[in-house]
Design a protein around this motif. Structure first.
Motif, PDB file in Angstrom:
ATOM      1  N   GLU A  17     -51.104  53.809-104.661  1.00 15.72           N
ATOM      2  CA  GLU A  17     -51.463  52.444-104.273  1.00 15.72           C
ATOM      3  C   GLU A  17     -50.301  51.741-103.567  1.00 15.72           C
ATOM      4  O   GLU A  17     -50.507  51.002-102.605  1.00 15.72           O
ATOM      5  CB  GLU A  17     -51.907  51.651-105.500  1.00 15.72           C
ATOM      6  CG  GLU A  17     -53.247  52.114-106.050  1.00 15.72           C
ATOM      7  CD  GLU A  17     -53.582  51.533-107.411  1.00 15.72           C
ATOM      8  OE1 GLU A  17     -52.752  50.806-108.005  1.00 15.72           O
ATOM      9  OE2 GLU A  17     -54.688  51.827-107.908  1.00 15.72           O
ATOM     10  N   LYS A  18     -49.073  51.982-104.025  1.00 18.26           N
ATOM     11  CA  LYS A  18     -47.908  51.335-103.412  1.00 18.26           C
ATOM     12  C   LYS A  18     -47.559  51.905-102.046  1.00 18.26           C
ATOM     13  O   LYS A  18     -46.997  51.211-101.209  1.00 18.26           O
ATOM     14  CB  LYS A  18     -46.680  51.467-104.332  1.00 18.26           C
ATOM     15  CG  LYS A  18     -46.689  50.532-105.488  1.00 18.26           C
ATOM     16  CD  LYS A  18     -45.330  50.547-106.146  1.00 18.26           C
ATOM     17  CE  LYS A  18     -45.042  49.119-106.540  1.00 18.26           C
ATOM     18  NZ  LYS A  18     -43.685  48.805-106.719  1.00 18.26           N
ATOM     19  N   ALA A  23     -37.491  66.420-107.732  1.00 16.45           N
ATOM     20  CA  ALA A  23     -36.931  65.107-107.403  1.00 16.45           C
ATOM     21  C   ALA A  23     -38.021  64.047-107.323  1.00 16.45           C
ATOM     22  O   ALA A  23     -37.850  62.922-107.820  1.00 16.45           O
ATOM     23  CB  ALA A  23     -36.152  65.182-106.083  1.00 16.45           C
ATOM     24  N   VAL A  24     -39.157  64.380-106.705  1.00 15.35           N
ATOM     25  CA  VAL A  24     -40.264  63.431-106.588  1.00 15.35           C
ATOM     26  C   VAL A  24     -40.808  63.094-107.981  1.00 15.35           C
ATOM     27  O   VAL A  24     -40.980  61.916-108.330  1.00 15.35           O
ATOM     28  CB  VAL A  24     -41.386  63.984-105.671  1.00 15.35           C
ATOM     29  CG1 VAL A  24     -42.644  63.127-105.769  1.00 15.35           C
ATOM     30  CG2 VAL A  24     -40.898  64.069-104.232  1.00 15.35           C
ATOM     31  N   ALA A  28     -39.690  54.605-100.743  1.00 13.10           N
ATOM     32  CA  ALA A  28     -39.885  53.155-100.621  1.00 13.10           C
ATOM     33  C   ALA A  28     -40.813  52.639-101.714  1.00 13.10           C
ATOM     34  O   ALA A  28     -40.558  51.584-102.302  1.00 13.10           O
ATOM     35  CB  ALA A  28     -40.434  52.817 -99.240  1.00 13.10           C
ATOM     36  N   GLY A  29     -41.870  53.384-102.013  1.00 16.62           N
ATOM     37  CA  GLY A  29     -42.798  52.990-103.064  1.00 16.62           C
ATOM     38  C   GLY A  29     -42.165  52.959-104.439  1.00 16.62           C
ATOM     39  O   GLY A  29     -42.602  52.239-105.328  1.00 16.62           O
ATOM     40  N   LEU A  30     -41.099  53.724-104.593  1.00 14.26           N
ATOM     41  CA  LEU A  30     -40.361  53.759-105.859  1.00 14.26           C
ATOM     42  C   LEU A  30     -39.172  52.811-105.848  1.00 14.26           C
ATOM     43  O   LEU A  30     -38.394  52.766-106.802  1.00 14.26           O
ATOM     44  CB  LEU A  30     -39.874  55.191-106.135  1.00 14.26           C
ATOM     45  CG  LEU A  30     -40.976  56.229-106.353  1.00 14.26           C
ATOM     46  CD1 LEU A  30     -40.393  57.633-106.362  1.00 14.26           C
ATOM     47  CD2 LEU A  30     -41.735  55.943-107.640  1.00 14.26           C
ATOM     48  N   GLY A  31     -39.017  52.071-104.748  1.00 16.05           N
ATOM     49  CA  GLY A  31     -37.882  51.141-104.638  1.00 16.05           C
ATOM     50  C   GLY A  31     -36.575  51.866-104.400  1.00 16.05           C
ATOM     51  O   GLY A  31     -35.513  51.382-104.761  1.00 16.05           O
ATOM     52  N   ALA A  43     -39.140  58.223-113.742  1.00 20.39           N
ATOM     53  CA  ALA A  43     -38.061  57.276-114.056  1.00 20.39           C
ATOM     54  C   ALA A  43     -38.495  55.836-113.795  1.00 20.39           C
ATOM     55  O   ALA A  43     -37.987  54.902-114.424  1.00 20.39           O
ATOM     56  CB  ALA A  43     -36.814  57.613-113.245  1.00 20.39           C
ATOM     57  N   CYS A  44     -39.440  55.664-112.881  1.00 21.39           N
ATOM     58  CA  CYS A  44     -39.980  54.336-112.574  1.00 21.39           C
ATOM     59  C   CYS A  44     -41.213  54.020-113.420  1.00 21.39           C
ATOM     60  O   CYS A  44     -41.877  53.003-113.194  1.00 21.39           O
ATOM     61  CB  CYS A  44     -40.332  54.248-111.088  1.00 21.39           C
ATOM     62  SG  CYS A  44     -38.889  54.265-110.011  1.00 21.39           S
TER      63      CYS A  44
END
Length: 90
Positions: free
Chosen positions: A50-51, A33-34, A79-82, A40-41
């Motif tokens: 970094e994010k 999943a990770v 969160a870093g992946l939105g 996908a991003c």
């Protein structure tokens, strides 16, 4: 069906293998999943690090299965992946 899927199905017919596979299934689902969400991003581990403020080496260990992420780390990755982290009991 892929060669891997055929091989896995053959191995799952062995009861000892099936027990071990099931014990590790959740860990590998989290890893997949990770990785899938990051790809996908169109993000590299370095960009995600970094994010999120998570060290790239820690992200690498999570994705390789060398360490298990905490819920807090998963939330930071999401969160870093939105995205939002969703955990369910089924």
């Amino acid at each position: 069906m892929s060669d891997f899927q055929e091989y896995k199905n053959e191995q799952l017919s062995d009861s000892e293998f099936a027990v071990e596979y099931e014990a590790m299934r959740l860990k590998y689902e989290v890893i997949r999943a990770v990785i899938d969400a990051r790809l996908a991003c169109n993000m590299t581990q370095k960009e995600l690090a970094e994010k999120t403020g998570i060290q790239q080496s820690n992200l690498s260990r999570v994705e390789s299965g060398a360490s298990s992420p905490t819920v807090d780390m998963l939330a930071r990755i999401a969160a870093g992946l939105g995205k939002k982290l969703k955990i369910e009991f089924l």
